[in-house]
Every structure is written in C-alpha cells, then in structure tokens.
Design an enzyme around this catalytic site. Structure first.
Site, PDB file in Angstrom:
ATOM      1  NE  ARG A 103      37.236  33.447  40.395  1.00 21.60           N
ATOM      2  CZ  ARG A 103      37.140  34.635  39.827  1.00 21.60           C
ATOM      3  NH1 ARG A 103      38.098  35.063  39.021  1.00 21.60           N
ATOM      4  NH2 ARG A 103      36.106  35.410  40.029  1.00 21.60           N
ATOM      5  CD  GLU A 142      38.109  40.122  42.481  1.00 20.63           C
ATOM      6  OE1 GLU A 142      37.443  39.082  42.535  1.00 20.63           O
ATOM      7  OE2 GLU A 142      37.676  41.182  42.011  1.00 20.63           O
ATOM      8  CB  CYS A 153      41.607  22.649  56.403  1.00 19.51           C
ATOM      9  SG  CYS A 153      43.095  23.649  56.466  1.00 19.51           S
ATOM     10  CB  CYS A 156      42.875  26.641  59.232  1.00 14.73           C
ATOM     11  SG  CYS A 156      43.209  27.294  57.585  1.00 14.73           S
ATOM     12  CD  GLU A 298      39.373  41.973  37.846  1.00 12.27           C
ATOM     13  OE1 GLU A 298      38.152  41.790  38.016  1.00 12.27           O
ATOM     14  OE2 GLU A 298      40.225  41.113  38.101  1.00 12.27           O
ATOM     15  CD1 TRP A 306      30.658  35.143  36.030  1.00 10.37           C
ATOM     16  CD2 TRP A 306      30.726  33.637  37.684  1.00 10.37           C
ATOM     17  NE1 TRP A 306      31.817  35.357  36.763  1.00 10.37           N
ATOM     18  CE2 TRP A 306      31.877  34.453  37.779  1.00 10.37           C
ATOM     19  CE3 TRP A 306      30.554  32.627  38.627  1.00 10.37           C
ATOM     20  CZ2 TRP A 306      32.848  34.278  38.771  1.00 10.37           C
ATOM     21  CZ3 TRP A 306      31.518  32.444  39.621  1.00 10.37           C
ATOM     22  CH2 TRP A 306      32.648  33.265  39.684  1.00 10.37           C
ATOM     23  CD  GLU A 346      35.067  35.303  35.286  1.00 11.86           C
ATOM     24  OE1 GLU A 346      35.833  35.937  34.556  1.00 11.86           O
ATOM     25  OE2 GLU A 346      35.043  35.404  36.522  1.00 11.86           O
TER      26      GLU A 346
END
Ligand code: GLA
Ligand code: ZN
Length: 660
Positions: A103, A142, A153, A156, A298, A306, A346
């Site tokens: 992610r 987050e 990159c 950027c 959270e 994990w 997760e």
C-alpha cells in the site's frame, strides 16, 4: 463524545454485517470508519463506480445508531490504475521503483495520480456529501506510512525545482544559500538541480533540508486538493486525517492546518512495553498540532502483528489507553479494528474480536469503557486541557538534526522526551507549540535543541523572558540560521545576548559519562551527562552547574541569565535523568508553577476543566495495585461515591474524579 471502531465490510460476507452492527451497538459504539482502502471495489475499472455495496453497509450501520466516517481510498491505488500509469509508483533513493503489492504505492506529485485522486474523491464527495448518516471524512490513510514521504522519481525532481524557484527566485540566491561553491556543486540552470538520490558521499545539508521541507509540503498539498474537493460537495461533515504520532517526516502543523481536527493512530504495545510518558507526550503533541482536541482514529484493541505477533493488551489496558487519550483531549476514540481479518498482510493485526467473530474479554472491556464514557460524555462536553508549561517542538529542527545529528547519540525527539518526562512525573500538563506560535500564555517554555534560529524567533524568545517567562534551552542552540547555514557569530549565535553566554569550545562527547555538579539555590546535586559538552564563558549569566571531569573540569555547563522579569536557562550538555529533573524543578520554582496532584506517585494525573469544574483522571499504568492519599474531597464519576483520603487503583485501573 464519539466512540467506535474501524470496520471493513468488504472483508466479510454481507450476511454478517447486521450481526456486526448489532454487536457494535451493544458495545456502546456510535461511530464507524469505513472504506479507506476500498478503491478497487469503489471503482473496479476506470470510470465505473460501484457505491451500492457501501450504501448498503452504511444503511445497516446507521440502522444500529452508528454514524459513519468515510476514508478516501487513495492510500491504495488499484492495479488497473498502476498498469495504466506505472509512473504513479514511487521511487526510492536508489531510483528503484517501489512496486505494486502492498500500500501507499503512489507519488503525490504525479499528475496522473492527482487526476485520478480528484475523480474518486469527487465521486465519493458528491455521493455522500449530504448523507445524514455520514458525519465526516478521513483523507487518505496515515500519509507517509512506510517511508513514503520522500520520493525520488522524475516528477518529484521537476516539482522540487519548481518549489525551489518559488522559494529562491534566482539560481544565484539558491547557490549562495546552499553554498554550492563547496565541492563545485554550482548550478547554472534550474534543470540541473538534483533531488538527493544516492550519491558517493553525503549531500549538501542546505539541499537536504529544503528537500525534506519540499517532500512534506507535497503531502500537505496533496491533502489540500482532496480537502478542497470534499469541502465543495459536503455540508456539516468534518474532515480529519489519521496522523502517526511522533512520525518525523511530515510537518504535522502544516498538515493539520487544513483539517477540522487531527486524529492519530495509537498502538501502545507495538514497541514492546508501552511507555506511559511517550504515550502521554504523543497525545499532547497531537493536541498541540491545532491547539485543539483531537481523536484517536485507531486505538489498539488487540495484539498487533503482520508476520510477527506482538504482545496482547493486558486486561484493563485498552480501557486505560482510552482514558489516557480522553484525559489529554481526545473527543473521539475509534478502535482498530472490528474483527481480525482472515487474509491479507494484516492477518494478525487483531481487532476487538478475533477471527472467529465471537465477543470475548477485549470486547467486554471495550463495552464497559463505552458505557462509562456514555455517562461521562455530558460532563466532558466543552471541557479543555489548560497548561502553564509549553515545549517547543519543531519539524525544521528535527530535520536539520536528523541530517546532521552532531553526535551519534543525539535524537531530537528523545531529548524532547527527556524533558517531557520530568513534567510528566510531576503530573504537570504540557502543551506542545511550534516556533511561530505565541508563547505569551505560558510561564515556562522548554525549547531544547534550538539548532536553527531566525532573528524574529530570537526576538520573541527574548520578549517572552523580558515579560517574566522562564525559558530553558540546551546545547546545539543558535548554531545555524533557518537555511541550515552555520552562524558567523559567537555561539549561541542569535541567542547569545538573551542567554548571556559565549561558547568558544565544545566537545562532541564519545566517552562514557562526564561528571556534573549542579548548585541550584544552594542545593548541590552530583551526576553525569553525555552526548555533547559546551564549554561556557559567562557574558552576564550565572553558572548553575559545572563539569567535574575532562579537560573542562569546573567550567560552566549550565547557566542562567536574568533578563527583564524572567530568566533564560541554558543547559550545555545532555544531563542524566535526575539532573534534568533538578533543573526542571528549579525552572518551575522560579516560574511559580506548582507540581500536579500526586506528583512522583507513579499514578498519571491529567485534568480537563470547564469554568470552575475540574475533572481529574487518575491512571495506573502498571500491573500492580496502587494507592495514593488524595488531598481534598472528590466525587468518583465512575462509582458515584465520595472519595477522600486514600484512593486505590487496581492494576491498569482508572479513576475519574470531580472536585467536590
Ligand atoms: C496503521 C494503518 C491501519 C493498519 C494498522 C495496522 O495504523 O492506518 O490501516 O494498517 O496500521 O498495520
Ligand atoms: Zn515522486
């Protein structure tokens, strides 16, 4: 007061949703966050939107009294989008692509990504912006998680040049400020300017600091475009983001500025044993981001994991962490996550209930906490956290010291925490503030490691002291200007007059410990220090302590300068915990700040107040029973009894008292 859970209806059969919602309602929940990773289900192929499933999930949740927060799903761009625009993928400092499969695999400056972001956020906002069962939004998830703030990159690279052009105007100004004459780094065309990809040796510190600022700004800008779209289509829905506490790569003051309030994700048992001062400090910093109450979006509700499973919250700990958050200004608590997922990365990041979906002790603890908070909510309404002490916490200083820690043992947040802990142990509340905030409402301002100082900051610190404030700062202050260039004045540079000292010699300390002798109001304490030793010459300041070893034996290590109505204290070394506490106690005494209730008892105390009403939270972070003698008479709001004299807290126990 909002109390709820993070829920992923897309992970479970639709027949189960109703059972989940019933159990949530029975747990006293009134809010649920959804959808922040569901892009592939919301837009299964480009331009084909399917919100029906989410409509149905929201309907079920609403039916059981659960309001909904929708997360924009931009932390997980779907495969079709990555395949169409592979340049969306971020690159690491080696220039290697960080690929699809986990992610946060996007670059915030990528134009195709921004275009697709606008589309999905716009569609969601139009669809849910007036929905009575949706109370708010979370942008992305987050920002910067998994080290994704600093991307290397080509997009950027171009964006960095534009950012620099706006900042410097001319290439000449950039060359001068960075000192590119050093090692023949002079740029003669904007297109030559680099981003700090992997090099043979270390980069130019001026370039690095600008790059860190730039990268943080890119996340702020990326969030801003989401917020603008959300604001256009929504009414009476808040916008927040779930920050990561002490995460160092984004200037949270800037990220928070565009939000209605900030939230954060709190996993106390992630780093081994929870450290109560660190947790308290993080809550306080989160409250400081907007000088406002916050949410925990959270809150840990089970063992994290994990590949590796972390330790399980002890019975009572989830409730304790909830109260700690509330005591420091949280107005919303949302547990991560509802039911532990059976698949995906997760699988072992446990929620309130296990894989089997059965409510057990963690559910019961949450349920109990919820029923208590339901009762407390009307009293908490409108209460605030008020403090006389502030700590200056600045991302610019953090970055500059991350680029050049000066000594391998130096870490900005650790040093801040060492000072914070002294107040925490005395149950004295602390606000966190930024370098451009107003200091005037505080009696004590602790500003460790003011590595870079600009003239206005020095002037405002001087004004604070003139008017009676007690300022405490430390070694490695006044060393540089705001562009990361070392001052040409005697140290501590811009702060020398205010502190009444000159540092002509210093020692980055590699020995074991250096001896220190403090003498504060006639009281002598012996101890030690490490990391850095400034050898201080007085230019008006008085010595509060000296070195007792090394070639600088009997030279000043800690000083105090009386200026106007106040005092400016300089700690030229990294004192051990006991000596740090002595200096802090001295500063408190001089400023007339009294210690908090149950100081040094090991029981954490925090207060929320409104007019004459004070709600006092007592928290036992240990697995041992604790008792303490309370001065005065209180009403326990949890047991509706009068409490005076001895109060007893069970292991991980909590008490909420109202002054009678
Ligand atoms: C973060 C994220 C959540 C989840 C947890 C557990 O806090 O915001 O989505 O991934 O970590 O890993
Ligand atoms: Zn990039």
């Amino acid at each position: 007061m909002y109390f709820g859970v993070d829920y992923y209806p897309e992970h479970w059969p639709e027949e189960r949703w109703e059972v989940d919602a019933q159990l949530m309602q029975a747990a006293n929940f009134n809010v649920v966050r959804v959808a922040e990773f569901a892009w592939a289900k919301l837009e299964p192929s480009q331009g084909r939107f399917d919100f029906d499933w989410l409509d149905r999930a929201i309907e079920v949740l609403n039916k059981y009294g659960l309001k909904v927060i929708i997360g924009t799903p931009t932390a997980t761009p779907p495969k079709w989008l990555i395949d169409k625009h592979p340049d969306i993928l971020p690159r690491d400092a080696d220039g290697h692509v960080r690929g699809f499969g986990s992610r946060c695999h996007y670059c915030a400056t990528n134009e195709a990504y921004q275009w697709h972001t606008d589309i999905i956020v716009g569609e969601l906002a139009r669809h849910y912006g007036q929905h009575p069962g949706v109370i708010g939004w979370q942008t992305d998830n987050e920002f910067g998680c998994h080290s994704t703030v600093r991307c290397y990159c080509d997009s950027c690279q171009r964006a960095f040049r534009r950012w620099l052009q706006r900042k410097y105007g001319t290439l000449d100004a950039l060359n001068k400020t960075w000192g590119t004459i050093f090692w023949s780094q002079t740029y003669t065309d904007w297109d030559q300017v680099i981003i700090p990809r992997k090099t043979v040796a270390e980069h130019n510190p001026g370039l690095l600091l600008d790059y860190y600022r730039f990268a943080s700004d890119m996340k702020v800008q990326y969030q801003k475009r989401q917020i603008e779209i959300l604001r256009r289509h929504t009414t009476n829905q808040f916008i927040t983001h779930n920050l990561m506490g002490l995460f160092p790569e984004i200037d949270y003051y800037k990220l928070g500025a565009d939000l209605d309030f900030v939230s954060w994700d709190n996993y106390p048992r992630l780093l081994g044993s929870p450290e109560r001062a660190r947790l308290a400090m993080t809550h306080d910093l989160m409250r400081g981001i907007k000088k406002e109450h916050f949410w925990v979006m959270e809150e840990q509700s089970g063992p994290s994991g994990w590949g590796i499973v972390q330790s399980t919250p002890r019975p009572g700990e989830i409730r304790l962490w909830t109260y700690q958050a509330v005591s420091r200004g949280a107005d919303g608590i949302v547990y991560f996550r509802w039911r532990t997922c059976r698949f995906g990365t997760e699988q072992y990041w446990h929620g309130v209930i296990n894989h089997d979906g059965l409510p057990r002790r963690r559910y019961e603890e949450v349920q109990r906490t919820g029923s208590e908070l339901t009762k407390l909510a009307p009293l908490l309404e409108g209460t605030v956290v008020k403090n006389e002490v502030a700590i200056l916490y600045s991302y610019d200083q953090l970055w500059a010291l991350d680029i050049q820690p000066n000594n391998p043992r130096l870490n900005y947040a650790e040093v801040i925490k060492e000072y914070y802990r002294c107040f925490h142990e005395c149950n004295i509340g602390v606000d966190f503030i930024n370098h451009d905030d107003d200091f005037s409402q505080y009696k004590v301002l602790v500003a460790p490691l003011l590595y870079m100082v600009y003239p206005d900051l020095a002037a405002r610190l001087a004004g604070f002291v003139q008017r009676g404030g007690v300022l405490l700062t430390t070694f490695r202050s006044g060393v540089k200007d705001w562009d990361n260039v070392v001052t040409d004045k005697p140290l501590p540079g811009e702060l020398a007059d205010l502190l009444g000292i000159e540092i002509g010699d210093y020692d980055s300390f590699y020995g074991d410990r250096v001896g220190i002798r403090l003498e504060l109001d006639g009281e002598v304490s012996e101890g030690s220090a490490d990391t850095w030793c400034d050898i201080i010459t007085s230019r008006g300041a008085k010595s509060l302590g000296t070195y007792t070893s090394e070639y600088y034996t009997s030279e000043a290590a800690v000083t105090e300068n009386i200026v106007g109505e106040g005092r400016a204290i300089y700690v030229g070394t990294r004192l051990d915990a006991n000596l740090t506490a002595r200096v802090v106690d001295y500063a408190l005494a001089k400023a007339g700040v009294t210690k908090g209730l149950l100081a040094h008892s090991g029981i954490e105390v925090a207060i929320r107040e409104k007019d004459a009403m004070r709600l006092v939270f007592l928290l036992n972070h240990t697995d041992q029973r604790k008792t303490a003698a309370l001065p005065g008479r209180y009403i326990s709001l949890l047991s509706d009894t009068v409490v005076s004299g001895e109060v007893e807290l069970e292991p991980y126990g909590v008490e909420v008292l109202r002054e009678d």
